[in-house]
Every structure is written in C-alpha cells, then in structure tokens.
Design an enzyme around this catalytic site. Structure first.
Site, mmCIF file in Angstrom:
data_model
loop_
_atom_site.group_PDB
_atom_site.id
_atom_site.type_symbol
_atom_site.label_atom_id
_atom_site.label_comp_id
_atom_site.label_asym_id
_atom_site.label_seq_id
_atom_site.Cartn_x
_atom_site.Cartn_y
_atom_site.Cartn_z
ATOM 1 N N CYS A 1 0.822 -1.229 0.000
ATOM 2 C CA CYS A 1 0.000 0.000 0.000
ATOM 3 C C CYS A 1 0.848 1.269 0.000
ATOM 4 O O CYS A 1 0.360 2.344 -0.347
ATOM 5 C CB CYS A 1 -0.958 0.004 1.188
ATOM 6 S SG CYS A 1 -2.132 -1.350 1.126
ATOM 7 N N HIS B 1 -3.495 7.382 1.696
ATOM 8 C CA HIS B 1 -3.846 6.038 1.231
ATOM 9 C C HIS B 1 -5.245 5.728 1.775
ATOM 10 O O HIS B 1 -5.550 6.009 2.927
ATOM 11 C CB HIS B 1 -2.827 5.034 1.749
ATOM 12 C CG HIS B 1 -3.260 3.614 1.582
ATOM 13 N ND1 HIS B 1 -3.739 3.123 0.380
ATOM 14 C CD2 HIS B 1 -3.318 2.579 2.453
ATOM 15 C CE1 HIS B 1 -4.050 1.854 0.530
ATOM 16 N NE2 HIS B 1 -3.825 1.493 1.778
ATOM 17 N N ASN C 1 -9.957 -0.159 -0.759
ATOM 18 C CA ASN C 1 -8.500 -0.061 -0.668
ATOM 19 C C ASN C 1 -7.882 -0.610 -1.954
ATOM 20 O O ASN C 1 -7.914 -1.814 -2.194
ATOM 21 C CB ASN C 1 -8.030 -0.853 0.560
ATOM 22 C CG ASN C 1 -6.529 -0.805 0.767
ATOM 23 O OD1 ASN C 1 -5.784 -0.393 -0.119
ATOM 24 N ND2 ASN C 1 -6.084 -1.237 1.925
HETATM 25 N N1 ACO Z 1 -18.687 -8.230 8.484
HETATM 26 C C1 ACO Z 1 -19.194 -8.443 9.715
HETATM 27 N N2 ACO Z 1 -18.430 -8.757 10.770
HETATM 28 C C2 ACO Z 1 -17.092 -8.848 10.583
HETATM 29 C C3 ACO Z 1 -16.517 -8.622 9.324
HETATM 30 C C4 ACO Z 1 -17.363 -8.307 8.247
HETATM 31 N N3 ACO Z 1 -16.913 -8.081 7.012
HETATM 32 N N4 ACO Z 1 -15.192 -8.764 9.446
HETATM 33 C C5 ACO Z 1 -14.937 -9.053 10.734
HETATM 34 N N5 ACO Z 1 -16.090 -9.098 11.413
HETATM 35 C C6 ACO Z 1 -16.306 -9.383 12.833
HETATM 36 C C7 ACO Z 1 -15.146 -10.109 13.471
HETATM 37 O O1 ACO Z 1 -15.259 -11.490 13.258
HETATM 38 C C8 ACO Z 1 -15.329 -9.747 14.920
HETATM 39 O O2 ACO Z 1 -16.329 -10.570 15.462
HETATM 40 P P1 ACO Z 1 -16.199 -11.110 16.983
HETATM 41 O O3 ACO Z 1 -16.160 -9.865 17.828
HETATM 42 O O4 ACO Z 1 -17.415 -11.944 17.116
HETATM 43 O O5 ACO Z 1 -14.904 -11.864 17.012
HETATM 44 C C9 ACO Z 1 -15.880 -8.322 14.880
HETATM 45 O O6 ACO Z 1 -16.383 -8.147 13.542
HETATM 46 C C10 ACO Z 1 -14.860 -7.260 15.185
HETATM 47 O O7 ACO Z 1 -13.704 -7.556 14.424
HETATM 48 P P2 ACO Z 1 -12.432 -6.641 14.453
HETATM 49 O O8 ACO Z 1 -11.401 -7.206 13.530
HETATM 50 O O9 ACO Z 1 -12.040 -6.344 15.864
HETATM 51 O O10 ACO Z 1 -13.064 -5.316 13.840
HETATM 52 P P3 ACO Z 1 -12.405 -3.908 13.678
HETATM 53 O O11 ACO Z 1 -13.218 -2.880 14.288
HETATM 54 O O12 ACO Z 1 -10.934 -3.939 14.011
HETATM 55 O O13 ACO Z 1 -12.511 -3.699 12.112
HETATM 56 C C11 ACO Z 1 -11.113 -3.842 10.179
HETATM 57 C C12 ACO Z 1 -11.898 -4.608 11.223
HETATM 58 C C13 ACO Z 1 -12.083 -3.006 9.388
HETATM 59 C C14 ACO Z 1 -10.428 -4.850 9.258
HETATM 60 C C15 ACO Z 1 -10.090 -2.942 10.876
HETATM 61 O O14 ACO Z 1 -9.364 -3.663 11.823
HETATM 62 C C16 ACO Z 1 -9.140 -2.326 9.906
HETATM 63 O O15 ACO Z 1 -9.509 -1.547 9.070
HETATM 64 N N6 ACO Z 1 -7.857 -2.608 10.027
HETATM 65 C C17 ACO Z 1 -6.880 -2.094 9.121
HETATM 66 C C18 ACO Z 1 -6.707 -3.095 8.063
HETATM 67 C C19 ACO Z 1 -6.425 -2.516 6.723
HETATM 68 O O16 ACO Z 1 -6.794 -1.430 6.383
HETATM 69 N N7 ACO Z 1 -5.739 -3.331 5.936
HETATM 70 C C20 ACO Z 1 -5.492 -3.016 4.599
HETATM 71 C C21 ACO Z 1 -4.083 -3.112 4.220
HETATM 72 S S1 ACO Z 1 -3.058 -2.171 5.244
HETATM 73 C C22 ACO Z 1 -3.497 -0.659 4.933
HETATM 74 O O17 ACO Z 1 -3.850 -0.385 3.831
HETATM 75 C C23 ACO Z 1 -3.469 0.307 6.029
#
Ligand code: ACO
Length: 322
Positions: free
Chosen positions: A113, A249, A279
């Site tokens: 990224c 980004h 993304n």
């Molecule tokens: N739909 C519904 N529920 C979901 C989904 C989905 N698509 N994905 C995960 N969940 C659930 C999980 O299973 C979890 O359930 P649980 O509490 O029963 O275990 C719950 O939602 C919370 O999950 P978390 O991973 O804690 O959710 P969070 O608030 O952290 O959001 C996310 C997840 C959006 C991926 C976030 O962590 C994030 O954006 N992280 C950065 C990742 C990123 O951007 N990566 C891209 C590449 S790196 C970059 O570009 C920066």
C-alpha cells in the site's frame, strides 16, 4: 536546487462495481458493518482477463495528456504494484512497450500500500539530479485477484484501479521531501503467505490470498502515520496549519480521520475516495489525487501531504507543493 514537480495526473477504474449489498450475499456481513468500520460502500473489480497493465495504461495516458507530455518524451517509467501482470517482465516494461517507448529505464516498485510513495520517492531523485526530465509514476493494482472471497474480514476491503502522475523538473517548487520506512518483523500481521520461491505446493493448491490481523494493522497504521506527520512537517520547518490537503492512502476512514486530527485538518481538506474505491493499495493515492485535481479542489501552489501504510510493514509520506 531543482525540484521534481507533479506536471499532470490521471487515473482509471474498471467498470464493474461491487457493492456492499452484493457482498452480503457472498459472506456473512452487512452493509452497515462495512460502512461503520471502514467507510467503504463499493469498490471496482477488474473484468476477467483485465490486467494491472490494462488499468495502468489509460491512467498513464491521461496523466501524460494532463501534463502536456507526449509519450515519447517519457524517460523513466516506475510502476508501483503488488499484483503485476506476470512474474517478469515488470509491469513497467509492459507499460513502456504499450506506450511505444524503448530505451529508457522502466521498473516496478513493490511496497504494497506504500508502493506509490516509494515509487514517487525514487522517481523524484531521478528528476532532481537531472537523470530524468519526464518521469511517469504509476500505482496500479488488481487486488481482487489475491482476495480470499470467502474471508469476510478481508474481502470487503479491497478494490482495483490505477493512478498516475508525470514528474518534471521545476526551479521553484515541487516535491519538498519524502519519508520512507519499513519494518519487516510484522510480516505475519498482513501477508500473502505463498509465492514463487516458497510454498510452490500451496501456490498450486490454493493460490495466493491476503491474510490479515486487522486490529494489529489498524493500531500500527494509526501510530506510524501520526509519527510520520510530525517527521514530514519538522523536516520542512512547517506546522500543522500549513498543509492545504491530506491525500491519504485509502484503507479505512477511521485511520484517515486519525491522521487528519493529528494534522489539525478538517475533513473537508481530506481527499476521500475510500467509499467508492475501497483499498486499491498502491493505486489509491494517485487515484485520489487525480480526482481532487480534476474536480478543481486541489490548485497549483497548494501544499499536499500524501501518506500511506501497508504490508511489510511499510509506511511513507511525501510533502509536495502542487
Ligand atoms: N462483516 C461483519 N463482521 C465482521 C466482518 C465483516 N466483514 N469482518 C470481521 N467481522 C467481525 C469479526 O469477526 C469480529 O467478530 P467477533 O467480535 O465476534 O470476534 C468483529 O467483527 C470485530 O472484528 P475486528 O477485527 O475487531 O473489527 P475492527 O473494528 O478492528 O474492524 C477492520 C476490522 C475493518 C479490518 C479494521 O481492523 C481495519 O480496518 N484494520 C486495518 C486493516 C487494513 O486497512 N488493511 C489493509 C491493508 S493495510 C493498509 O492499507 C493500512
């Protein structure tokens, strides 16, 4: 001292729109969850057979046109991508050939990224020291090809697209500084754990797929980007109020908001495309930049902070007067 200045921008998206409603039918998720946690409403997906270079070429041609540069004037091609058309030649060489060029250096940069910032930093040095007068810098991805469409924690996040800029020398202003970082110890947090020289068996069996510890990535991204804001401003003797536009980004609107807060910038001064593009990895910054240049928000002379965080981990920023 001569600067490298952005002379023109361009972008291109595949036609197919994949909405959150469609994803609801593919995995256990909801439009409300995706919007609330990421800000994403829809993303574009390359058609079967449509490659990264297919997206890069129209983006590059638009940037050249905007810069008033004929393809034959280009003397450097740098493509940032994690999803090249093939193992080799590089996507930059494929693009060079499509533009009817031969002889000038052309190579890919892979920093996931953060790839576009890395590519910009490399090309900027070529321009500043006189080795290039017209550098084409492209970020292009078909991330949809390495998404596991059964994994709801990642498949809702990514999209395909391409953006490009043309850099040329300017005696007065342009890119003020670039700041690049990496820390490979975090590989397990965000990875496609199979490839050419490792796990040939796995590559044949299941193909490459993104694996991510989302919460860890989120925390590291916010922390690293906040430190990066300080680093970029301090390096130029600038303060929080000096930046006109944040062109981040586009991974997640909450990560972007945290960086904007750190900069003291209202969200109206942040270029946001994450809702429509998701993304797009190395393509996201030049896609956002092109949108804001073309709709007239970003004007000549304004100060832009471009920043990114991604797998590696890698992170980087570029402070530029447009
Ligand atoms: N739909 C519904 N529920 C979901 C989904 C989905 N698509 N994905 C995960 N969940 C659930 C999980 O299973 C979890 O359930 P649980 O509490 O029963 O275990 C719950 O939602 C919370 O999950 P978390 O991973 O804690 O959710 P969070 O608030 O952290 O959001 C996310 C997840 C959006 C991926 C976030 O962590 C994030 O954006 N992280 C950065 C990742 C990123 O951007 N990566 C891209 C590449 S790196 C970059 O570009 C920066």
């Amino acid at each position: 001292m001569s600067y490298a200045r952005i002379l023109g921008t361009g972008s291109h998206l595949p036609e197919r729109v994949l909405t959150n409603a469609e994803l609801e039918r593919m995995v256990e998720t909801s439009d409300a969850w995706i919007r609330e946690r990421t800000g994403i409403r829809e993303r574009r997906i390359a058609a079967p057979g449509e490659t990264t270079c297919d997206l890069a070429e129209p983006a590059a041609r638009r940037a050249l046109e905007a810069a008033g540069t004929a393809p034959e004037e280009v003397d450097l091609v740098v493509v940032a991508t994690t999803t090249p058309d093939q193992v080799f030649p590089s996507t930059a060489c494929l693009l060079q050939a499509r533009l009817g060029l031969a002889g000038c250096p052309a190579f890919d940069v892979q920093a996931v990224c953060t790839g576009f910032i890395y590519a910009l930093a490399v090309a900027e040095r070529f321009v500043r020291d006189g080795a290039s007068r017209r550098a084409l810098v492209v970020g292009a991805e078909t991330l949809s090809r390495i998404v596991d469409w059964s994994d709801r924690s990642t498949c809702v996040l990514f999209g395909d697209g391409a953006g490009a800029v043309v850099l040329g020398p300017d005696e007065e202003t342009g890119i003020l500084s670039t700041h690049l970082h990496a820390d490979g110890r975090h590989e397990p947090c965000l990875t496609v754990p199979c490839g050419i020289s490792r796990d040939q068996e796995r590559l044949r069996r299941e193909g490459p797929a993104i694996r991510m510890q989302g919460r860890e990535v989120f925390k590291m991204a916010v922390r690293s980007l906040e430190a990066l804001v300080d680093e970029a401003l301090e390096a130029n003797g600038l303060g929080r109020g000096d930046v006109d536009w944040l062109v981040p980004h586009q991974a997640n609107h909450r990560i972007i908001e945290a960086t904007a807060r750190k900069l003291g910038l209202p969200m109206e001064r942040v270029v946001l495309t994450v809702a429509e593009h998701g993304n797009t990895s190395a393509a996201s910054i030049p896609l956002a930049l092109d949108q804001a240049v073309r709709d007239g928000r970003i004007r000549r002379g304004e100060l832009l902070l471009m920043e990114a965080f991604g797998a590696g981990f890698t992170w980087g920023a570029c402070l530029a007067r447009y």
